[in-house]
Design an enzyme around this catalytic site. Sequence first.
Site, PDB file in Angstrom:
ATOM      1  N   LYS A  61      52.066  34.755  42.167  1.00 34.01           N
ATOM      2  CA  LYS A  61      52.485  35.294  42.730  1.00 34.01           C
ATOM      3  C   LYS A  61      53.198  35.290  44.316  1.00 34.01           C
ATOM      4  O   LYS A  61      53.928  35.573  45.011  1.00 34.01           O
ATOM      5  CB  LYS A  61      51.444  36.267  44.232  1.00 34.01           C
ATOM      6  CG  LYS A  61      50.417  36.954  43.148  1.00 34.01           C
ATOM      7  CD  LYS A  61      48.897  37.499  43.694  1.00 34.01           C
ATOM      8  CE  LYS A  61      47.648  38.090  43.011  1.00 34.01           C
ATOM      9  NZ  LYS A  61      48.291  39.012  42.367  1.00 34.01           N
ATOM     10  N   CYS A  76      42.250  47.117  41.704  1.00 30.93           N
ATOM     11  CA  CYS A  76      41.604  46.029  41.676  1.00 30.93           C
ATOM     12  C   CYS A  76      40.116  45.925  43.096  1.00 30.93           C
ATOM     13  O   CYS A  76      39.669  45.008  43.815  1.00 30.93           O
ATOM     14  CB  CYS A  76      41.850  44.739  41.470  1.00 30.93           C
ATOM     15  SG  CYS A  76      42.043  44.717  39.437  1.00 30.93           S
TER      16      CYS A  76
HETATM   17  N1  PMP Z   1      42.977  38.487  45.346  1.00 27.20           N
HETATM   18  C1  PMP Z   1      44.019  39.347  45.604  1.00 27.20           C
HETATM   19  C2  PMP Z   1      44.323  39.723  47.248  1.00 27.20           C
HETATM   20  C3  PMP Z   1      44.801  39.265  44.882  1.00 27.20           C
HETATM   21  O1  PMP Z   1      45.676  40.655  45.128  1.00 27.20           O
HETATM   22  C4  PMP Z   1      44.970  39.003  43.260  1.00 27.20           C
HETATM   23  C5  PMP Z   1      45.863  39.144  42.288  1.00 27.20           C
HETATM   24  N2  PMP Z   1      45.759  40.624  42.483  1.00 27.20           N
HETATM   25  C6  PMP Z   1      43.352  38.520  43.615  1.00 27.20           C
HETATM   26  C7  PMP Z   1      42.681  38.143  44.107  1.00 27.20           C
HETATM   27  C8  PMP Z   1      43.239  37.837  41.870  1.00 27.20           C
HETATM   28  O2  PMP Z   1      44.607  36.891  41.713  1.00 27.20           O
HETATM   29  P1  PMP Z   1      44.327  36.042  40.293  1.00 27.20           P
HETATM   30  O3  PMP Z   1      44.476  37.130  39.779  1.00 27.20           O
HETATM   31  O4  PMP Z   1      45.465  35.104  40.234  1.00 27.20           O
HETATM   32  O5  PMP Z   1      43.383  34.977  39.375  1.00 27.20           O
END
Ligand code: PMP
Length: 406
Positions: free
Chosen positions: A220, A360
Amino acid sequence: MSAAPRADFPLLAANPGLVYLDSAATSQKPRVVLDAMRSYYENANANPHRGAYKLSGISTEVYHDARREVARFLGAADADTLIFTRGTTESVNLLATAWGHQHVHRGDRIVVTRLEHHANFVPWQQLARDVGAEFRICELTHDGHVDLDQLRALVTANTKVVAFGHVSNALGTINDVPEIVKIAHAIGAVAFCDGAQGAPHLRVAFDDLEVDAYAFSGHKMLGPMGIGGVIVRRKLLEAMHPYQFGGDMIEFVFDGDTTWNVLPHKFEAGTPNVADAVGLAAAVRYLDALGMGVVRAHEVALSRYALERLAAIDGLHLYGPASAEARSGVVSFTLGDIHPHDVSTMLDVDGVCVRAGHHCAQPLMRALHTNATVRASFYVYNTAADVDALATSLAKAKARFHAHVG
Ligand code: PMP
């Protein structure tokens, strides 16, 4: 104007018509990141830590330089307290498993917030279920901020951990990290921060934040997928039992028991992901060269402009904080009664990439009384022209949809 030249990003350079507004899901990668990874495999590839030969030593050094670079970027002087993982999800699971099972017991309390991504919600919920602890959720104020008064009331003497995000991926809300940490520490709980949406957009000074752990994802923040990490206070890490076992993380293995390697190795079992760590180090050097102040100012300007343009679209409902300053480069909205997935599909016809869904964050969506929103998220390569393209495409989508359904 963008904060970074589009030409630096091979995918964007090869697709001039693409309006990429989904950086909160994953960012595009600058050429320097791709070059650094390729160069590692071409010049330094060997299994680190294991060989007595020079090339393995080079690989070991490169890996540790990457750790130092990322730790420095996130304001952590003690680089060995940065544990590389696959990303935020694995980092939170590490904390919930390794720290959680050691410290949280029946009758204790775990507090999270309504803003959390499932990655910082489910591991704590499941830990609470496993050990018989209370799992409590701090609600939000009407404008999408964590209700700090409610948090003060929820964080009681039996609370062991407050797990919260730096920045909401669904609404863009920036949390008051020092105040949340203060509330947790006042009763002796630890404060663990999900920085997946913080580290890419805001200057993070881990050593000043006083937070006990800060998790992040490389993909990210202009880095590759498959690498991220968590910085944890040394005292906590040293007391923590490892949660994965295997090569590299051991000191001595006897027939009946094993002793552990020093930090950071104790928490990095198996062959590490050197090439992606190298890519992430190149990404943070790139962000540093832009300047995180410039990155932030650019995103505030884009968010302000987007909020203005979107508010002018009849029937468009915006979620989250009213001001651009209170959020990162994220705007979340619904368009009349058009399903967010339909909005996203119609925007795609114009080359506009946005995310639609629950992001999510189902517990948050439920509290907002919606199943889904459309989310546009900005980063260093976006421009006001991208916001214009979004607004124009939204107006078109609305007209097309209403013409179609009558
Ligand atoms: N926490 C937040 C606030 C996120 O935006 C994300 C990714 N969408 C995650 C956790 C999980 O990250 P990752 O999929 O890179 O493990």
